[in-house]
Write a protein that holds these residues in place. Structure first.
Motif, mmCIF file in Angstrom:
data_model
loop_
_atom_site.group_PDB
_atom_site.id
_atom_site.type_symbol
_atom_site.label_atom_id
_atom_site.label_comp_id
_atom_site.label_asym_id
_atom_site.label_seq_id
_atom_site.Cartn_x
_atom_site.Cartn_y
_atom_site.Cartn_z
ATOM 1 N N ARG A 1 0.834 -1.214 0.000
ATOM 2 C CA ARG A 1 0.000 0.000 0.000
ATOM 3 C C ARG A 1 0.864 1.258 0.000
ATOM 4 O O ARG A 1 0.570 2.217 -0.715
ATOM 5 N N VAL A 2 1.922 1.260 0.792
ATOM 6 C CA VAL A 2 2.816 2.419 0.811
ATOM 7 C C VAL A 2 3.475 2.587 -0.549
ATOM 8 O O VAL A 2 3.568 3.706 -1.069
ATOM 9 N N ARG A 3 3.906 1.501 -1.165
ATOM 10 C CA ARG A 3 4.530 1.576 -2.491
ATOM 11 C C ARG A 3 3.557 2.171 -3.512
ATOM 12 O O ARG A 3 3.951 2.966 -4.362
ATOM 13 N N GLU A 4 2.288 1.824 -3.420
ATOM 14 C CA GLU A 4 1.285 2.413 -4.316
ATOM 15 C C GLU A 4 1.179 3.919 -4.100
ATOM 16 O O GLU A 4 1.087 4.685 -5.058
ATOM 17 N N ILE A 5 1.202 4.336 -2.860
ATOM 18 C CA ILE A 5 1.061 5.759 -2.521
ATOM 19 C C ILE A 5 2.267 6.561 -2.989
ATOM 20 O O ILE A 5 2.128 7.682 -3.466
ATOM 21 N N VAL A 6 3.457 5.999 -2.870
ATOM 22 C CA VAL A 6 4.681 6.746 -3.204
ATOM 23 C C VAL A 6 5.135 6.531 -4.644
ATOM 24 O O VAL A 6 6.198 7.004 -5.033
ATOM 25 N N GLY A 7 4.376 5.819 -5.419
ATOM 26 C CA GLY A 7 4.678 5.704 -6.844
ATOM 27 C C GLY A 7 5.676 4.626 -7.214
ATOM 28 O O GLY A 7 6.544 4.857 -8.052
ATOM 29 N N ASP A 8 5.570 3.476 -6.606
ATOM 30 C CA ASP A 8 6.416 2.328 -6.946
ATOM 31 C C ASP A 8 7.910 2.583 -6.777
ATOM 32 O O ASP A 8 8.725 1.985 -7.457
ATOM 33 N N ARG A 9 8.267 3.466 -5.887
ATOM 34 C CA ARG A 9 9.683 3.622 -5.515
ATOM 35 C C ARG A 9 10.079 2.422 -4.657
ATOM 36 O O ARG A 9 9.224 1.731 -4.106
ATOM 37 N N PRO A 10 11.382 2.204 -4.493
ATOM 38 C CA PRO A 10 11.796 1.135 -3.577
ATOM 39 C C PRO A 10 11.313 1.422 -2.153
ATOM 40 O O PRO A 10 11.523 2.520 -1.634
ATOM 41 N N VAL A 11 10.643 0.448 -1.574
ATOM 42 C CA VAL A 11 10.128 0.554 -0.208
ATOM 43 C C VAL A 11 10.503 -0.737 0.502
ATOM 44 O O VAL A 11 10.254 -1.829 -0.005
ATOM 45 N N ARG A 12 11.103 -0.599 1.685
ATOM 46 C CA ARG A 12 11.482 -1.803 2.438
ATOM 47 C C ARG A 12 11.385 -1.513 3.922
ATOM 48 O O ARG A 12 11.472 -0.376 4.354
ATOM 49 N N TRP A 13 11.183 -2.573 4.680
ATOM 50 C CA TRP A 13 11.190 -2.463 6.137
ATOM 51 C C TRP A 13 12.623 -2.242 6.607
ATOM 52 O O TRP A 13 13.554 -2.785 6.022
ATOM 53 N N THR A 14 12.802 -1.448 7.635
ATOM 54 C CA THR A 14 14.150 -1.229 8.164
ATOM 55 C C THR A 14 14.710 -2.537 8.697
ATOM 56 O O THR A 14 13.978 -3.401 9.171
ATOM 57 N N ASP A 15 16.008 -2.673 8.570
ATOM 58 C CA ASP A 15 16.718 -3.806 9.150
ATOM 59 C C ASP A 15 18.163 -3.409 9.373
ATOM 60 O O ASP A 15 18.530 -2.241 9.179
ATOM 61 N N HIS A 16 18.998 -4.365 9.740
ATOM 62 C CA HIS A 16 20.394 -4.084 10.064
ATOM 63 C C HIS A 16 21.197 -3.547 8.874
ATOM 64 O O HIS A 16 22.241 -2.950 9.052
ATOM 65 N N ARG A 17 20.699 -3.736 7.652
ATOM 66 C CA ARG A 17 21.446 -3.257 6.491
ATOM 67 C C ARG A 17 21.290 -1.760 6.261
ATOM 68 O O ARG A 17 22.121 -1.148 5.610
ATOM 69 N N THR A 18 20.221 -1.166 6.769
ATOM 70 C CA THR A 18 19.983 0.259 6.512
ATOM 71 C C THR A 18 19.957 1.113 7.770
ATOM 72 O O THR A 18 20.015 2.336 7.668
ATOM 73 N N THR A 19 19.819 0.510 8.929
ATOM 74 C CA THR A 19 19.814 1.296 10.164
ATOM 75 C C THR A 19 20.737 0.644 11.182
ATOM 76 O O THR A 19 20.835 -0.573 11.252
ATOM 77 N N LYS A 20 21.363 1.458 11.952
ATOM 78 C CA LYS A 20 22.245 0.979 13.015
ATOM 79 C C LYS A 20 21.526 1.157 14.343
ATOM 80 O O LYS A 20 20.895 2.177 14.583
ATOM 81 N N GLY A 21 21.636 0.170 15.195
ATOM 82 C CA GLY A 21 21.025 0.271 16.516
ATOM 83 C C GLY A 21 19.520 0.106 16.478
ATOM 84 O O GLY A 21 18.925 -0.203 15.454
ATOM 85 N N ASP A 22 18.935 0.328 17.602
ATOM 86 C CA ASP A 22 17.490 0.172 17.747
ATOM 87 C C ASP A 22 16.879 1.529 18.064
ATOM 88 O O ASP A 22 17.560 2.420 18.573
ATOM 89 N N PHE A 23 15.619 1.690 17.745
ATOM 90 C CA PHE A 23 14.905 2.910 18.094
ATOM 91 C C PHE A 23 13.433 2.571 18.257
ATOM 92 O O PHE A 23 12.949 1.591 17.684
ATOM 93 N N PRO A 24 12.713 3.350 19.062
ATOM 94 C CA PRO A 24 11.290 3.074 19.248
ATOM 95 C C PRO A 24 10.557 3.137 17.903
ATOM 96 O O PRO A 24 10.743 4.065 17.122
ATOM 97 N N GLY A 25 9.778 2.129 17.625
ATOM 98 C CA GLY A 25 9.015 2.089 16.384
ATOM 99 C C GLY A 25 9.697 1.368 15.238
ATOM 100 O O GLY A 25 9.143 1.272 14.150
ATOM 101 N N ARG A 26 10.887 0.843 15.468
ATOM 102 C CA ARG A 26 11.629 0.189 14.377
ATOM 103 C C ARG A 26 10.845 -0.974 13.773
ATOM 104 O O ARG A 26 10.942 -1.222 12.565
ATOM 105 N N ASP A 27 10.081 -1.686 14.571
ATOM 106 C CA ASP A 27 9.325 -2.827 14.047
ATOM 107 C C ASP A 27 8.342 -2.434 12.951
ATOM 108 O O ASP A 27 7.996 -3.256 12.103
ATOM 109 N N TRP A 28 7.868 -1.191 12.983
ATOM 110 C CA TRP A 28 6.896 -0.735 11.997
ATOM 111 C C TRP A 28 7.425 0.476 11.241
ATOM 112 O O TRP A 28 6.691 1.401 10.923
#
Length: 101
Positions: A11-38
């Motif tokens: 749904r987010v990809r549809e809204i933003v025009g088929d740009r690359p969309v991915r869930w955060t993980d260790h490859r793009t973010t370092k450490g943990d932060f509130p809300g990382r799961d979503w």
């Protein structure tokens, strides 16, 4: 059957025009932060478009929270930062789109 996280990402990809969309993980973010799961990351979004896309995503975010009590966090990456740090995301996105057709 598509799971809840994949449906949200679609749904987010549809809204933003088929740009690359991915869930955060260790490859793009370092450490943990509130809300990382979503937290979703959207790549190749110029600064000039980020505000408008945030407004377009707001309705979906409100809907998600009202229905499922999920607080979606969306992080934008400019094309320049995508080039510099996350060029591999474009390759994954292209492969995913090729498999979807």
């Amino acid at each position: 059957m598509v799971n809840e996280r994949e449906e949200i990402r679609r749904r987010v990809r549809e809204i933003v025009g088929d740009r690359p969309v991915r869930w955060t993980d260790h490859r793009t973010t370092k450490g943990d932060f509130p809300g990382r799961d979503w937290a979703l990351e959207v790549f190749d979004v110029p600064d000039a478009e980020q505000r408008e896309l945030s407004h377009r995503l707001w309705g979906f975010s409100k809907e998600l929270y009202a229905e499922k009590r999920l607080a979606l966090l969306v992080l934008f990456h400019t094309p320049e930062n995508t080039d510099r740090y996350y060029a591999w995301v474009r390759q994954e996105h292209a492969a995913e789109m090729a498999g979807a057709t």
